[in-house]
Motif scaffolding. Sequence first.
Motif, PDB file in Angstrom:
ATOM      1  N   ASP A 179      31.703  47.371  45.747  1.00 56.19           N
ATOM      2  CA  ASP A 179      32.266  45.964  45.122  1.00 56.19           C
ATOM      3  C   ASP A 179      30.858  45.299  45.049  1.00 56.19           C
ATOM      4  O   ASP A 179      31.031  44.597  43.972  1.00 56.19           O
ATOM      5  CB  ASP A 179      33.501  45.604  45.921  1.00 56.19           C
ATOM      6  CG  ASP A 179      34.545  46.168  45.778  1.00 56.19           C
ATOM      7  OD1 ASP A 179      34.711  47.143  44.940  1.00 56.19           O
ATOM      8  OD2 ASP A 179      35.316  45.756  46.351  1.00 56.19           O
ATOM      9  N   PHE A 180      30.026  45.421  45.801  1.00 61.97           N
ATOM     10  CA  PHE A 180      28.822  44.473  45.530  1.00 61.97           C
ATOM     11  C   PHE A 180      27.721  44.996  45.065  1.00 61.97           C
ATOM     12  O   PHE A 180      26.448  44.772  45.437  1.00 61.97           O
ATOM     13  CB  PHE A 180      28.813  43.725  46.892  1.00 61.97           C
ATOM     14  CG  PHE A 180      30.039  42.824  47.254  1.00 61.97           C
ATOM     15  CD1 PHE A 180      29.925  41.554  46.702  1.00 61.97           C
ATOM     16  CD2 PHE A 180      31.114  43.353  47.850  1.00 61.97           C
ATOM     17  CE1 PHE A 180      31.054  40.638  47.167  1.00 61.97           C
ATOM     18  CE2 PHE A 180      32.210  42.352  48.105  1.00 61.97           C
ATOM     19  CZ  PHE A 180      31.987  41.277  47.646  1.00 61.97           C
ATOM     20  N   GLY A 181      27.692  46.331  44.633  1.00 65.64           N
ATOM     21  CA  GLY A 181      26.837  47.151  43.716  1.00 65.64           C
ATOM     22  C   GLY A 181      26.037  47.851  45.010  1.00 65.64           C
ATOM     23  O   GLY A 181      26.502  48.350  46.163  1.00 65.64           O
ATOM     24  N   PRO A 182      24.881  48.263  44.537  1.00 66.36           N
ATOM     25  CA  PRO A 182      23.763  49.060  45.552  1.00 66.36           C
ATOM     26  C   PRO A 182      23.609  48.522  47.000  1.00 66.36           C
ATOM     27  O   PRO A 182      23.244  49.153  47.694  1.00 66.36           O
ATOM     28  CB  PRO A 182      22.497  49.476  45.034  1.00 66.36           C
ATOM     29  CG  PRO A 182      22.717  48.409  43.550  1.00 66.36           C
ATOM     30  CD  PRO A 182      24.196  48.086  43.419  1.00 66.36           C
ATOM     31  N   GLY A 342      37.503  31.301  37.112  1.00 63.46           N
ATOM     32  CA  GLY A 342      38.714  31.913  37.748  1.00 63.46           C
ATOM     33  C   GLY A 342      39.352  32.951  36.971  1.00 63.46           C
ATOM     34  O   GLY A 342      38.899  33.304  35.920  1.00 63.46           O
ATOM     35  N   PRO A 343      40.691  33.168  37.129  1.00 62.94           N
ATOM     36  CA  PRO A 343      41.105  34.168  36.284  1.00 62.94           C
ATOM     37  C   PRO A 343      41.780  33.795  35.150  1.00 62.94           C
ATOM     38  O   PRO A 343      41.950  32.608  34.915  1.00 62.94           O
ATOM     39  CB  PRO A 343      42.684  34.487  37.181  1.00 62.94           C
ATOM     40  CG  PRO A 343      42.899  33.146  38.254  1.00 62.94           C
ATOM     41  CD  PRO A 343      41.415  32.801  38.275  1.00 62.94           C
ATOM     42  N   ASP A 344      41.456  34.500  33.979  1.00 60.42           N
ATOM     43  CA  ASP A 344      41.826  34.035  32.811  1.00 60.42           C
ATOM     44  C   ASP A 344      42.845  35.001  31.927  1.00 60.42           C
ATOM     45  O   ASP A 344      42.844  35.060  30.824  1.00 60.42           O
ATOM     46  CB  ASP A 344      40.471  34.072  31.805  1.00 60.42           C
ATOM     47  CG  ASP A 344      40.040  35.689  31.792  1.00 60.42           C
ATOM     48  OD1 ASP A 344      40.619  36.574  32.257  1.00 60.42           O
ATOM     49  OD2 ASP A 344      39.034  36.101  31.079  1.00 60.42           O
ATOM     50  N   TYR A 352      36.648  37.108  42.958  1.00 58.41           N
ATOM     51  CA  TYR A 352      37.339  38.104  43.354  1.00 58.41           C
ATOM     52  C   TYR A 352      37.281  39.426  42.652  1.00 58.41           C
ATOM     53  O   TYR A 352      37.812  40.530  42.911  1.00 58.41           O
ATOM     54  CB  TYR A 352      38.964  37.504  43.015  1.00 58.41           C
ATOM     55  CG  TYR A 352      39.306  36.411  43.931  1.00 58.41           C
ATOM     56  CD1 TYR A 352      39.819  36.734  45.217  1.00 58.41           C
ATOM     57  CD2 TYR A 352      39.111  35.253  43.567  1.00 58.41           C
ATOM     58  CE1 TYR A 352      40.081  35.852  46.075  1.00 58.41           C
ATOM     59  CE2 TYR A 352      39.388  34.178  44.352  1.00 58.41           C
ATOM     60  CZ  TYR A 352      39.867  34.321  45.628  1.00 58.41           C
ATOM     61  OH  TYR A 352      40.112  33.517  46.581  1.00 58.41           O
ATOM     62  N   GLY A 353      36.697  39.472  41.486  1.00 60.11           N
ATOM     63  CA  GLY A 353      36.475  40.533  40.723  1.00 60.11           C
ATOM     64  C   GLY A 353      35.692  40.338  39.327  1.00 60.11           C
ATOM     65  O   GLY A 353      35.033  39.092  39.333  1.00 60.11           O
TER      66      GLY A 353
END
Length: 436
Positions: A179-182, A342-344, A352-353
């Motif tokens: 989730d946070f890459g390499p 935030g969420p759209d 969160y993503g």
Amino acid sequence: MRSVLVVDNSGRGHAFADLFVRTDPDVVVHYAPGCEAIEHDRIVSAPWLDLYDPDPAPMVRHALELGVDLVLVGHPRPLANGYVDAFRAAGLAVIGPDRAAARLESSKVFTKDLCAEYGIATAAYRWFDAPEPAVEHVREVGAPVVVKCDYSCQGNGVFVCETVDEAVEAIERLMVARDFGPGGARVVIEDKLVGKEQLFFVLVSGEQYVMLPMAVDYPRSEDGNEGPMCGGMGAFCPHPEETPEVVDRFRRQMLEPLLAAVRAEGMDYTGVLYADCMLVGDRLYLIEINARMGDPEAEVVFPRITSDFTEVCAAVLERRLDRLPPLALTDEYFVDVAATQGPDGVHPGWPYGSVGRGHPVRGLADLDPERCQVFYGGARVMGDGALVTDGGKVLHLVGRGDTLEQAIDHAYEGIAKIGFTGIRYRTDIGKVMPWE
Ligand code: GLY
């Protein structure tokens, strides 16, 4: 007229640029890539440059073409990618740790091992390159533990886990789902320290240094200090508990041993060193080092500085910080409330993503700059001149006041005027303390 190149793209970079032009009437700041929305006749952005390019050559060419007197690298990614080494190799005067010294931030394992070798207090830890032994370890030691990416995720990728299940989930998010890459290829698992977190910012020039004011940062994403850790939803300065004794303890217990260890390892540190510490009883433990100024801490610390910052930087480069008069500071309060994406309706939003981009930003013209200043982060200007969202921490609204309460009011009065689809911010910055 002197000229400076600031390499960054966040509210921190804007705060650096603002610090130069506010305290030195004779400096021009080239800010790369910067943000075109900044309206200042002496701050010039270069949005075609890519801060995340692993090759520093385009940025170095830009600096050489401009013929700048000084380069300051503010962002951790170009620091980790060796931009400072490349600027220096091109004959430019540069402030920022080189690739070797930037490992203090870009590898938590490196820093934890350094602490262990030189007797610098830090939480007991183990690190893992695969998820199975990491999970086995947390099942063995139990909770609470802290699970972190080895590689810097700029304040993200840190999980404070109160149960074994939470720790297992964190390991899976970091090492399996990535989730946070390499950065999740290697994790550190350490004991959770219980005490009071204290953040210290130091401008370092080899063996010399100048302490910057302390600040309070809000690393949790939700009101009431709930939600996941993120790079910071807001901050304020001055710190209510900054005293000569607190700063002196940091110098004795942490900074001087750390700088001695850095020197003993052959590193030559130049630039801001940010030490995130935990006070347990009367003993400071190192949580982690950032090899640069914090974001959003910069946005509340720098507005207090009134000394000519170009002169301060000249003293860093010429190794004469010890002969510099003490930094001049205003006594005013500054409070940063981060306006985040935030969420759209499509994306869960930061932290969160994935985040939605391209949402028009409204209301900036209504701000009263005497009460509330804006610093641009994840925002960009479209071809038609419209300002749109382009990242997680979109804007920082920084209220100023003679008291903390007044600065809080001015920050929230400012952010109430701003609108974009999915805007999300904490409503309690400065009102509750992050350690409560
Ligand atoms: N505010 C935390 C950081 O800059 O990493």
